[in-house]
Design a protein around this motif. Structure first.
Motif, PDB file in Angstrom:
ATOM      1  N   LYS A 153       0.852  -1.185   0.000  1.00  0.00           N
ATOM      2  CA  LYS A 153       0.000   0.000   0.000  1.00  0.00           C
ATOM      3  C   LYS A 153       0.892   1.241   0.000  1.00  0.00           C
ATOM      4  O   LYS A 153       2.036   1.217   0.495  1.00  0.00           O
ATOM      5  CB  LYS A 153      -0.930   0.010   1.200  1.00  0.00           C
ATOM      6  N   LYS A 154       0.358   2.321  -0.551  1.00  0.00           N
ATOM      7  CA  LYS A 154       1.129   3.556  -0.652  1.00  0.00           C
ATOM      8  C   LYS A 154       1.335   4.177   0.723  1.00  0.00           C
ATOM      9  O   LYS A 154       0.455   4.116   1.584  1.00  0.00           O
ATOM     10  CB  LYS A 154       0.436   4.535  -1.594  1.00  0.00           C
ATOM     11  N   ASN A 155       2.474   4.774   0.888  1.00  0.00           N
ATOM     12  CA  ASN A 155       2.848   5.425   2.140  1.00  0.00           C
ATOM     13  C   ASN A 155       2.917   6.929   1.896  1.00  0.00           C
ATOM     14  O   ASN A 155       3.981   7.478   1.598  1.00  0.00           O
ATOM     15  CB  ASN A 155       4.195   4.869   2.623  1.00  0.00           C
ATOM     16  N   TYR A 156       1.771   7.585   1.992  1.00  0.00           N
ATOM     17  CA  TYR A 156       1.709   9.010   1.676  1.00  0.00           C
ATOM     18  C   TYR A 156       2.435   9.836   2.728  1.00  0.00           C
ATOM     19  O   TYR A 156       2.316   9.591   3.941  1.00  0.00           O
ATOM     20  CB  TYR A 156       0.255   9.469   1.579  1.00  0.00           C
ATOM     21  N   ILE A 157       3.182  10.839   2.252  1.00  0.00           N
ATOM     22  CA  ILE A 157       3.823  11.795   3.142  1.00  0.00           C
ATOM     23  C   ILE A 157       2.793  12.872   3.484  1.00  0.00           C
ATOM     24  O   ILE A 157       2.158  13.442   2.597  1.00  0.00           O
ATOM     25  CB  ILE A 157       5.066  12.418   2.476  1.00  0.00           C
ATOM     26  N   LEU A 158       2.620  13.144   4.773  1.00  0.00           N
ATOM     27  CA  LEU A 158       1.596  14.072   5.231  1.00  0.00           C
ATOM     28  C   LEU A 158       2.213  15.368   5.747  1.00  0.00           C
ATOM     29  O   LEU A 158       3.350  15.385   6.231  1.00  0.00           O
ATOM     30  CB  LEU A 158       0.757  13.426   6.336  1.00  0.00           C
ATOM     31  N   GLU A 160       1.877  18.913   8.298  1.00  0.00           N
ATOM     32  CA  GLU A 160       1.722  19.032   9.746  1.00  0.00           C
ATOM     33  C   GLU A 160       0.268  18.893  10.198  1.00  0.00           C
ATOM     34  O   GLU A 160      -0.013  18.675  11.373  1.00  0.00           O
ATOM     35  CB  GLU A 160       2.279  20.379  10.221  1.00  0.00           C
ATOM     36  N   TYR A 161      -0.668  19.011   9.238  1.00  0.00           N
ATOM     37  CA  TYR A 161      -2.085  18.886   9.572  1.00  0.00           C
ATOM     38  C   TYR A 161      -2.640  17.494   9.227  1.00  0.00           C
ATOM     39  O   TYR A 161      -3.838  17.247   9.346  1.00  0.00           O
ATOM     40  CB  TYR A 161      -2.887  19.948   8.824  1.00  0.00           C
ATOM     41  N   GLY A 162      -1.764  16.595   8.781  1.00  0.00           N
ATOM     42  CA  GLY A 162      -2.187  15.251   8.444  1.00  0.00           C
ATOM     43  C   GLY A 162      -2.765  15.100   7.059  1.00  0.00           C
ATOM     44  O   GLY A 162      -3.408  14.092   6.754  1.00  0.00           O
ATOM     45  N   ASN A 163      -2.525  16.070   6.189  1.00  0.00           N
ATOM     46  CA  ASN A 163      -3.034  16.023   4.824  1.00  0.00           C
ATOM     47  C   ASN A 163      -1.953  15.562   3.853  1.00  0.00           C
ATOM     48  O   ASN A 163      -0.768  15.839   4.063  1.00  0.00           O
ATOM     49  CB  ASN A 163      -3.538  17.407   4.396  1.00  0.00           C
ATOM     50  N   LYS A 164      -2.365  14.876   2.804  1.00  0.00           N
ATOM     51  CA  LYS A 164      -1.420  14.462   1.772  1.00  0.00           C
ATOM     52  C   LYS A 164      -0.853  15.684   1.047  1.00  0.00           C
ATOM     53  O   LYS A 164      -1.543  16.693   0.871  1.00  0.00           O
ATOM     54  CB  LYS A 164      -2.100  13.518   0.774  1.00  0.00           C
ATOM     55  N   ILE A 165       0.421  15.567   0.639  1.00  0.00           N
ATOM     56  CA  ILE A 165       1.114  16.687  -0.003  1.00  0.00           C
ATOM     57  C   ILE A 165       1.154  16.446  -1.504  1.00  0.00           C
ATOM     58  O   ILE A 165       1.683  15.434  -1.967  1.00  0.00           O
ATOM     59  CB  ILE A 165       2.547  16.838   0.550  1.00  0.00           C
ATOM     60  N   TYR A 166       0.600  17.370  -2.250  1.00  0.00           N
ATOM     61  CA  TYR A 166       0.557  17.232  -3.712  1.00  0.00           C
ATOM     62  C   TYR A 166       1.797  17.849  -4.339  1.00  0.00           C
ATOM     63  O   TYR A 166       2.207  18.959  -4.000  1.00  0.00           O
ATOM     64  CB  TYR A 166      -0.688  17.912  -4.276  1.00  0.00           C
ATOM     65  N   HIS A 168       3.253  19.322  -7.600  1.00  0.00           N
ATOM     66  CA  HIS A 168       2.776  19.851  -8.877  1.00  0.00           C
ATOM     67  C   HIS A 168       3.700  19.480 -10.034  1.00  0.00           C
ATOM     68  O   HIS A 168       3.276  19.499 -11.197  1.00  0.00           O
ATOM     69  CB  HIS A 168       2.627  21.374  -8.781  1.00  0.00           C
ATOM     70  N   ASN A 169       4.955  19.161  -9.749  1.00  0.00           N
ATOM     71  CA  ASN A 169       5.884  18.760 -10.818  1.00  0.00           C
ATOM     72  C   ASN A 169       5.557  17.359 -11.346  1.00  0.00           C
ATOM     73  O   ASN A 169       5.519  17.126 -12.558  1.00  0.00           O
ATOM     74  CB  ASN A 169       7.326  18.811 -10.309  1.00  0.00           C
ATOM     75  N   THR A 170       5.323  16.422 -10.440  1.00  0.00           N
ATOM     76  CA  THR A 170       5.029  15.043 -10.858  1.00  0.00           C
ATOM     77  C   THR A 170       3.530  14.803 -11.022  1.00  0.00           C
ATOM     78  O   THR A 170       3.123  13.769 -11.554  1.00  0.00           O
ATOM     79  CB  THR A 170       5.568  14.045  -9.816  1.00  0.00           C
ATOM     80  N   LYS A 171       2.729  15.790 -10.534  1.00  0.00           N
ATOM     81  CA  LYS A 171       1.267  15.669 -10.563  1.00  0.00           C
ATOM     82  C   LYS A 171       0.792  14.442  -9.789  1.00  0.00           C
ATOM     83  O   LYS A 171      -0.165  13.756 -10.171  1.00  0.00           O
ATOM     84  CB  LYS A 171       0.750  15.639 -12.004  1.00  0.00           C
ATOM     85  N   ARG A 172       1.494  14.170  -8.685  1.00  0.00           N
ATOM     86  CA  ARG A 172       1.128  13.069  -7.805  1.00  0.00           C
ATOM     87  C   ARG A 172       1.325  13.498  -6.364  1.00  0.00           C
ATOM     88  O   ARG A 172       2.060  14.451  -6.084  1.00  0.00           O
ATOM     89  CB  ARG A 172       1.999  11.831  -8.083  1.00  0.00           C
ATOM     90  N   TYR A 173       0.660  12.762  -5.460  1.00  0.00           N
ATOM     91  CA  TYR A 173       0.916  13.001  -4.045  1.00  0.00           C
ATOM     92  C   TYR A 173       2.268  12.391  -3.669  1.00  0.00           C
ATOM     93  O   TYR A 173       2.649  11.327  -4.153  1.00  0.00           O
ATOM     94  CB  TYR A 173      -0.190  12.388  -3.187  1.00  0.00           C
TER      95      TYR A 173
END
Length: 280
Positions: A153-158, A160-166, A168-173
């Motif tokens: 499963k993907k390990n999203y980097i969050l 400080e507020y616990g939100n996924k970081i987008y 814009h260069n790769t157009k992915r989280y």
């Protein structure tokens, strides 16, 4: 000194040309067709004395058919994937065939199937003193709907507020290293599985009042100056029985002779020490 028992674990990999349908056909001595490449696999053999597919709770009943099971595995994997885990292990020669079946069923159910793996067992014994079993294991768990889970499963980097970081260069989280959905691939497991198999064998030997004991530890780890014999395999054993010497057979004979001489020297040294103690 305990006898070192053979236990080998490896992956069936498509990147190395492996086919889990083909390997299942080889182990079971059955004609199986792969939906992945259309090939028909068949290995005629007379040494298969027992074979059975064991399933965890969530697995569809149809997976008791090994052709259905391993084709489902082949078709869910993409590219050059790892398809399955293969384990081959020795069975104690002191036990009979019925006892071999019982201990392998107990072991596989407890160690693998109860953890969520599908397991395909084949016991081979042609009466040449080399009884052994092959175990094929699935790598993916099965969900409550009877469908294959992913391996990672993907390990999203969050933030400080616990939100996924987008990004814009790769157009992915942004993601860190993926996280495995089960721990079956941990390196420590193989050591644990070996030890559990030795324990299973020793319990069976004790129930039969046999003095012999086996271990998963090498002779070096036991502190014994003795080299283990190598696993010959069915083809080499067949050639040796026909009086045809092979490279592996010669190596085994060298090991046996080396161990015999070492045992003789150890006895002579022990006798000499005892004599010195007796003389005061």
């Amino acid at each position: 000194m305990k006898r070192v028992i053979h236990f080998n674990a490896k992956y069936i990999k498509r990147s190395e040309g492996g086919s889990v349908v083909g390997f299942a056909a080889y182990c079971a001595g059955e004609r199986l067709q792969s939906q992945y490449d259309g090939r028909i696999h068949y290995k005629k053999r007379t040494d298969v004395i027992f074979k059975k597919v064991l399933l965890p709770t969530n697995a569809p009943e149809i997976y008791k058919d090994r052709e259905v099971l391993w084709n489902a595995v082949e078709m869910v994997e993409n590219g050059k994937a790892q398809l399955a885990r293969s384990i081959d292990l020795d069975l104690p020669v002191e036990l009979n065939r019925a006892e071999h079946v019982q201990i392998i069923l107990n072991y596989v159910q407890r160690i693998f199937v109860d953890q969520g793996m599908c397991a395909d067992i084949a016991i081979h014994d042609n009466g040449n003193g080399n009884p052994h079993a092959h175990i094929l294991l699935t790598l993916r768990s099965i969900n409550e709907e009877g469908e294959w889970n992913g391996k990672w499963k993907k390990n999203y980097i969050l933030d400080e507020y616990g939100n996924k970081i987008y990004d814009h260069n790769t157009k992915r989280y942004k993601c860190g290293p993926s996280i495995p959905l089960n721990d079956w691939g941990n390196h420590e497991n193989v050591e644990k599985w070996r030890q559990e198999w030795a324990n299973e064998c020793n319990c069976a030997l004790a129930r039969k009042h046999v003095n012999t004991r086996v271990t998963h530890e090498s002779y070096v780890r036991q502190g014994v100056d003795r080299k283990p014999q190598i696993h010959l395999g069915r083809i080499v054993c067949a050639l040796e029985q026909r009086g045809i010497h092979t490279e592996r057979g010669n190596e085994n004979r060298d090991i046996i002779e080396r161990n015999r001489l070492q045992h003789k020297r150890s006895r002579e040294q022990k006798r000499s020490r005892n004599l010195e103690l007796y003389r005061g």
